[in-house]
Design an enzyme around this catalytic site. Structure first.
Site, PDB file in Angstrom:
ATOM      1  N   ASN A 117     -10.319  -6.356   2.423  1.00 50.53           N
ATOM      2  CA  ASN A 117      -8.628  -6.413   2.166  1.00 50.53           C
ATOM      3  C   ASN A 117      -8.380  -7.450   1.544  1.00 50.53           C
ATOM      4  O   ASN A 117      -8.405  -8.691   2.065  1.00 50.53           O
ATOM      5  CB  ASN A 117      -8.198  -6.287   3.543  1.00 50.53           C
ATOM      6  CG  ASN A 117      -7.987  -5.190   4.436  1.00 50.53           C
ATOM      7  OD1 ASN A 117      -9.057  -4.642   4.773  1.00 50.53           O
ATOM      8  ND2 ASN A 117      -6.948  -4.330   4.547  1.00 50.53           N
ATOM      9  N   LYS A 155     -12.321   7.573  -4.361  1.00 51.08           N
ATOM     10  CA  LYS A 155     -13.240   6.863  -4.522  1.00 51.08           C
ATOM     11  C   LYS A 155     -14.661   7.252  -4.218  1.00 51.08           C
ATOM     12  O   LYS A 155     -15.595   6.758  -4.751  1.00 51.08           O
ATOM     13  CB  LYS A 155     -13.147   5.422  -4.044  1.00 51.08           C
ATOM     14  CG  LYS A 155     -11.662   4.669  -3.860  1.00 51.08           C
ATOM     15  CD  LYS A 155     -11.705   3.769  -5.401  1.00 51.08           C
ATOM     16  CE  LYS A 155     -10.714   3.048  -5.963  1.00 51.08           C
ATOM     17  NZ  LYS A 155     -10.665   2.928  -7.006  1.00 51.08           N
ATOM     18  N   SER A 195     -14.073   0.947  -2.527  1.00 47.64           N
ATOM     19  CA  SER A 195     -13.102   0.512  -1.369  1.00 47.64           C
ATOM     20  C   SER A 195     -13.927   0.823  -0.101  1.00 47.64           C
ATOM     21  O   SER A 195     -14.515   1.737   0.134  1.00 47.64           O
ATOM     22  CB  SER A 195     -11.838   1.337  -1.402  1.00 47.64           C
ATOM     23  OG  SER A 195     -11.164   1.000  -0.177  1.00 47.64           O
ATOM     24  N   TYR A 241      -6.619   9.230  -1.808  1.00 46.11           N
ATOM     25  CA  TYR A 241      -6.957   8.040  -2.495  1.00 46.11           C
ATOM     26  C   TYR A 241      -8.447   7.674  -2.055  1.00 46.11           C
ATOM     27  O   TYR A 241      -9.344   7.496  -3.082  1.00 46.11           O
ATOM     28  CB  TYR A 241      -6.131   6.734  -2.028  1.00 46.11           C
ATOM     29  CG  TYR A 241      -6.740   5.353  -2.500  1.00 46.11           C
ATOM     30  CD1 TYR A 241      -6.779   5.158  -3.972  1.00 46.11           C
ATOM     31  CD2 TYR A 241      -7.296   4.701  -1.553  1.00 46.11           C
ATOM     32  CE1 TYR A 241      -7.414   3.866  -4.250  1.00 46.11           C
ATOM     33  CE2 TYR A 241      -7.705   3.294  -2.059  1.00 46.11           C
ATOM     34  CZ  TYR A 241      -7.893   2.927  -3.286  1.00 46.11           C
ATOM     35  OH  TYR A 241      -8.424   1.763  -3.719  1.00 46.11           O
TER      36      TYR A 241
HETATM   37  P1  NAD Z   1      -3.635  -2.783  -9.489  1.00 44.97           P
HETATM   38  O1  NAD Z   1      -2.608  -1.589  -9.465  1.00 44.97           O
HETATM   39  O2  NAD Z   1      -2.859  -4.212  -9.358  1.00 44.97           O
HETATM   40  O3  NAD Z   1      -4.319  -2.726 -10.825  1.00 44.97           O
HETATM   41  C1  NAD Z   1      -4.792  -1.808 -11.366  1.00 44.97           C
HETATM   42  C2  NAD Z   1      -4.721  -1.726 -12.663  1.00 44.97           C
HETATM   43  O4  NAD Z   1      -5.189  -0.547 -13.493  1.00 44.97           O
HETATM   44  C3  NAD Z   1      -3.177  -1.877 -13.352  1.00 44.97           C
HETATM   45  O5  NAD Z   1      -3.141  -2.973 -14.142  1.00 44.97           O
HETATM   46  C4  NAD Z   1      -2.897  -0.482 -13.741  1.00 44.97           C
HETATM   47  O6  NAD Z   1      -1.656  -0.728 -14.928  1.00 44.97           O
HETATM   48  C5  NAD Z   1      -4.161  -0.139 -14.426  1.00 44.97           C
HETATM   49  N1  NAD Z   1      -4.412   1.458 -14.528  1.00 44.97           N
HETATM   50  C6  NAD Z   1      -4.265   2.325 -13.671  1.00 44.97           C
HETATM   51  N2  NAD Z   1      -4.423   3.534 -14.039  1.00 44.97           N
HETATM   52  C7  NAD Z   1      -4.891   3.396 -15.326  1.00 44.97           C
HETATM   53  C8  NAD Z   1      -5.411   4.179 -16.514  1.00 44.97           C
HETATM   54  N3  NAD Z   1      -5.256   5.553 -16.147  1.00 44.97           N
HETATM   55  N4  NAD Z   1      -5.415   3.671 -17.782  1.00 44.97           N
HETATM   56  C9  NAD Z   1      -5.645   2.364 -17.789  1.00 44.97           C
HETATM   57  N5  NAD Z   1      -5.380   1.480 -16.784  1.00 44.97           N
HETATM   58  C10 NAD Z   1      -4.760   1.827 -15.664  1.00 44.97           C
HETATM   59  O7  NAD Z   1      -4.570  -2.812  -8.374  1.00 44.97           O
HETATM   60  P2  NAD Z   1      -5.537  -3.875  -7.710  1.00 44.97           P
HETATM   61  O8  NAD Z   1      -5.244  -4.195  -6.476  1.00 44.97           O
HETATM   62  O9  NAD Z   1      -5.756  -4.843  -8.740  1.00 44.97           O
HETATM   63  O10 NAD Z   1      -6.797  -3.135  -7.453  1.00 44.97           O
HETATM   64  C11 NAD Z   1      -7.890  -2.866  -8.591  1.00 44.97           C
HETATM   65  C12 NAD Z   1      -9.040  -1.928  -8.139  1.00 44.97           C
HETATM   66  O11 NAD Z   1      -9.455  -2.188  -6.800  1.00 44.97           O
HETATM   67  C13 NAD Z   1      -8.431  -0.315  -8.201  1.00 44.97           C
HETATM   68  O12 NAD Z   1      -9.471   0.490  -8.370  1.00 44.97           O
HETATM   69  C14 NAD Z   1      -8.421  -0.243  -6.643  1.00 44.97           C
HETATM   70  O13 NAD Z   1      -8.401   1.047  -6.181  1.00 44.97           O
HETATM   71  C15 NAD Z   1      -9.223  -1.187  -6.000  1.00 44.97           C
HETATM   72  N6  NAD Z   1      -9.110  -1.523  -4.595  1.00 44.97           N
HETATM   73  C16 NAD Z   1      -7.872  -2.207  -4.223  1.00 44.97           C
HETATM   74  C17 NAD Z   1      -7.965  -2.865  -3.009  1.00 44.97           C
HETATM   75  C18 NAD Z   1      -6.718  -3.698  -2.685  1.00 44.97           C
HETATM   76  O14 NAD Z   1      -6.159  -3.747  -1.318  1.00 44.97           O
HETATM   77  N7  NAD Z   1      -5.940  -4.231  -3.586  1.00 44.97           N
HETATM   78  C19 NAD Z   1      -8.916  -2.537  -2.087  1.00 44.97           C
HETATM   79  C20 NAD Z   1      -9.788  -1.637  -2.365  1.00 44.97           C
HETATM   80  C21 NAD Z   1      -9.994  -1.280  -3.746  1.00 44.97           C
HETATM   81  C1  WQD Z   2      -3.556  -3.796   7.418  1.00 43.14           C
HETATM   82  C2  WQD Z   2      -3.239  -4.111   8.891  1.00 43.14           C
HETATM   83  C3  WQD Z   2      -1.769  -2.216   9.445  1.00 43.14           C
HETATM   84  C4  WQD Z   2       1.770  -3.150   6.898  1.00 43.14           C
HETATM   85  C5  WQD Z   2      -5.382  -0.325   2.850  1.00 43.14           C
HETATM   86  C6  WQD Z   2      -5.856   0.873   2.305  1.00 43.14           C
HETATM   87  C7  WQD Z   2      -7.287   0.717   1.980  1.00 43.14           C
HETATM   88  C8  WQD Z   2      -7.349  -0.528   0.963  1.00 43.14           C
HETATM   89  C9  WQD Z   2      -6.637  -1.866   1.617  1.00 43.14           C
HETATM   90  C10 WQD Z   2      -7.603   0.028  -1.306  1.00 43.14           C
HETATM   91  C11 WQD Z   2      -3.312  -2.556   9.660  1.00 43.14           C
HETATM   92  C12 WQD Z   2      -1.159  -3.410   9.508  1.00 43.14           C
HETATM   93  C13 WQD Z   2       0.290  -3.088   7.534  1.00 43.14           C
HETATM   94  C14 WQD Z   2       2.664  -3.393   7.858  1.00 43.14           C
HETATM   95  C15 WQD Z   2       1.542  -3.862   9.526  1.00 43.14           C
HETATM   96  N1  WQD Z   2      -6.850  -0.337  -0.437  1.00 43.14           N
HETATM   97  N2  WQD Z   2       0.147  -3.141   8.918  1.00 43.14           N
HETATM   98  N3  WQD Z   2       2.649  -3.777   9.206  1.00 43.14           N
HETATM   99  O1  WQD Z   2      -4.550  -0.269   6.169  1.00 43.14           O
HETATM  100  O2  WQD Z   2      -6.618  -1.844   5.980  1.00 43.14           O
HETATM  101  O3  WQD Z   2      -6.067  -0.569   3.953  1.00 43.14           O
HETATM  102  O4  WQD Z   2      -5.350  -1.209   1.954  1.00 43.14           O
HETATM  103  O5  WQD Z   2      -8.516   0.415  -1.465  1.00 43.14           O
HETATM  104  O6  WQD Z   2      -7.719   1.603   1.116  1.00 43.14           O
HETATM  105  O7  WQD Z   2      -6.125   2.065   3.164  1.00 43.14           O
HETATM  106  O8  WQD Z   2      -4.848  -2.440   4.761  1.00 43.14           O
HETATM  107  O9  WQD Z   2      -2.563  -4.074   4.483  1.00 43.14           O
HETATM  108  O10 WQD Z   2      -2.048  -1.666   4.723  1.00 43.14           O
HETATM  109  O11 WQD Z   2      -2.962  -2.831   6.677  1.00 43.14           O
HETATM  110  O12 WQD Z   2       1.379  -4.166  10.877  1.00 43.14           O
HETATM  111  O13 WQD Z   2       3.911  -3.599   7.189  1.00 43.14           O
HETATM  112  O14 WQD Z   2      -1.812  -4.366   8.935  1.00 43.14           O
HETATM  113  O15 WQD Z   2      -1.323  -1.355  10.398  1.00 43.14           O
HETATM  114  O16 WQD Z   2      -3.592  -3.004  10.942  1.00 43.14           O
HETATM  115  P1  WQD Z   2      -5.412  -1.197   5.448  1.00 43.14           P
HETATM  116  P2  WQD Z   2      -3.086  -2.663   5.195  1.00 43.14           P
END
Ligand code: NAD
Ligand code: WQD
Length: 349
Positions: free
Chosen positions: A185, A159, A131, A155
């Site tokens: 994002n 990572k 991330s 969190y």
């Molecule tokens: P999500 O929660 O929709 O998907 C994660 C999946 O992993 C889920 O289906 C959950 O059931 C499964 N899971 C969690 N723990 C587990 C375990 N111990 N064993 C087996 N399965 C497990 O999340 P997502 O948004 O699809 O994110 C996927 C990956 O991307 C994650 O590693 C997350 O940290 C990373 N990521 C997400 C974002 C985002 O904004 N969505 C941003 C950056 C990184």
């Molecule tokens: C985006 C913008 C908020 C909600 C987070 C995690 C990051 C990654 C992605 C997994 C910011 C603003 C938000 C609301 C708002 N996840 N906001 N009202 O903060 O960039 O990142 O998600 O790895 O680890 O930290 O994303 O979507 O939460 O926020 O004004 O109700 O929207 O302040 O400027 P962010 P976000």
């Protein structure tokens, strides 16, 4: 040969979109998921989109014997796993502050158990969901992969720690390949509207708040501060269409399984290289959906940074990947998903 890819966390938001891209490129995904944040309906929807049956093993990455039998099952039928795509994690930043041990256990211990199982099964290639949060407060923008790693919450540390584990593992054994994808994002949904983001309980991120407000599940969107040093004062982020992100995984797997990937460890930003403010995103969504999103400005959210966007050049040069879809398309597709599924996935279909 059609490669089998074990997709840990494949039933989730990014996982399901990646399954579609993998299948359409000719890979054979096998999902391994404990359904802690997802369910079987999401997999059935992937089958509907692709017309291909998806094998799904319900298991936890902290369960060594469940992983051993998953790898064995694939090997026994002559389709051994070539690569693990590791998306399984807990991902709520706020929750990670209040439950750090659950996050380190699931995300770090879980990865160690998975890596040990891969070693036993003789699988040496992994693509890991990292991330942009590993960078923390920007020293400069855009973020390049060599930017300091300094997460600001548990969190993010999970990572960063997994990235370090993978770096050390690759240094210990030249046969191991590990690619970390640092997502910015991800928003939007598959163009069919059949799969999309379905957060359980309160969403943590902006886009699902926008769509839930638009369908009336939330009364009013809060904008967390309009006094940042940005053009309109609201936070700026690099939103990337989840379908582009899905294609990035395919490119990363292509690369990891090819002879081009000389070096064991690599990390890539997956973003568009463009920043969009909260107000701009709301405006684009209202324009594309035709639905007003009531909002009001409140105070800043603790721990937020003002702006962040990627330099995606490395992923372009090395993986041949670039995001293609616009913010407008992200809004259209995200809205199409939410309006067709106002309450998210049903328990059963
Ligand atoms: P999500 O929660 O929709 O998907 C994660 C999946 O992993 C889920 O289906 C959950 O059931 C499964 N899971 C969690 N723990 C587990 C375990 N111990 N064993 C087996 N399965 C497990 O999340 P997502 O948004 O699809 O994110 C996927 C990956 O991307 C994650 O590693 C997350 O940290 C990373 N990521 C997400 C974002 C985002 O904004 N969505 C941003 C950056 C990184
Ligand atoms: C985006 C913008 C908020 C909600 C987070 C995690 C990051 C990654 C992605 C997994 C910011 C603003 C938000 C609301 C708002 N996840 N906001 N009202 O903060 O960039 O990142 O998600 O790895 O680890 O930290 O994303 O979507 O939460 O926020 O004004 O109700 O929207 O302040 O400027 P962010 P976000």
């Amino acid at each position: 040969m059609e490669h089998s890819i074990l997709v840990a966390g494949g039933a989730g938001y990014i996982g399901t979109h990646t399954l579609v891209s993998l299948i359409q490129t000719g890979y054979r995904p096998v999902v391994f998921d404990n359904f802690s944040n997802s369910g079987i309906v999401a997999i059935e929807r992937v089958e509907k989109i692709t017309g291909v049956a998806v094998e799904c093993i319900v298991g936890d990455i902290r369960d060594a014997s469940a992983l051993d039998s998953a790898f064995q099952q694939c090997a026994d039928r002559g389709q051994p796993v070539s690569c693990v795509l590791h998306l399984a994690a807990l991902k709520a930043v706020g929750e990670s502050n209040s439950m750090p041990l659950a996050y380190y256990d699931n995300n770090v211990t879980g990865t160690l158990v998975l890596l040990e199982a891969m070693r036993r099964a003789g699988v040496g290639t992994i693509v890991f969901s990292s991330s942009a949060t590993v960078y923390g407060e920007p020293e400069f923008l855009p973020f390049v992969e060599t930017h300091r790693i300094a997460p600001t919450n548990p969190y993010g540390w999970t990572k960063a720690m997994v990235e370090q584990i993978l770096r050390d593992l690759c240094a210990s054994d030249p046969a191991i390949k590990a690619i970390c994808l640092r997502y910015f994002n991800p928003i939007g949904a598959h163009e069919s509207g059949l799969i999309g983001e379905d957060p359980r309980g309160e969403p943590n991120n902006l886009f699902p708040y926008i769509t839930r407000t638009a369908v009336g599940r939330s009364a009013c969107l809060r904008i967390f501060g309009d006094d940042y040093d940005t053009p309109d004062g609201t936070g700026v982020r690099d939103y990337v269409h989840v379908a582009d992100l899905a294609d990035g995984h395919v490119k990363a797997i292509d690369y990891a399984l090819s002879s081009r990937s000389g070096q064991g460890f690599a990390a890539f930003n997956l973003g568009t290289g463009r920043g969009t403010s909260v107000k701009e995103l709301i405006g684009a969504f209202e324009r594309e959906s035709g639905v007003p999103v009531p909002h009001q400005v409140t105070s800043r959210r603790a721990g937020d940074i003002g702006e962040a966007w990627a330099d995606p050049a490395l992923a372009n040069q090395v993986l041949g990947w670039a995001a293609r879809r616009s913010v407008d398309q992200m809004c259209r597709d995200g809205w199409n998903w939410q309006k067709n599924n106002p309450d998210g996935y049903p328990e059963k279909e």
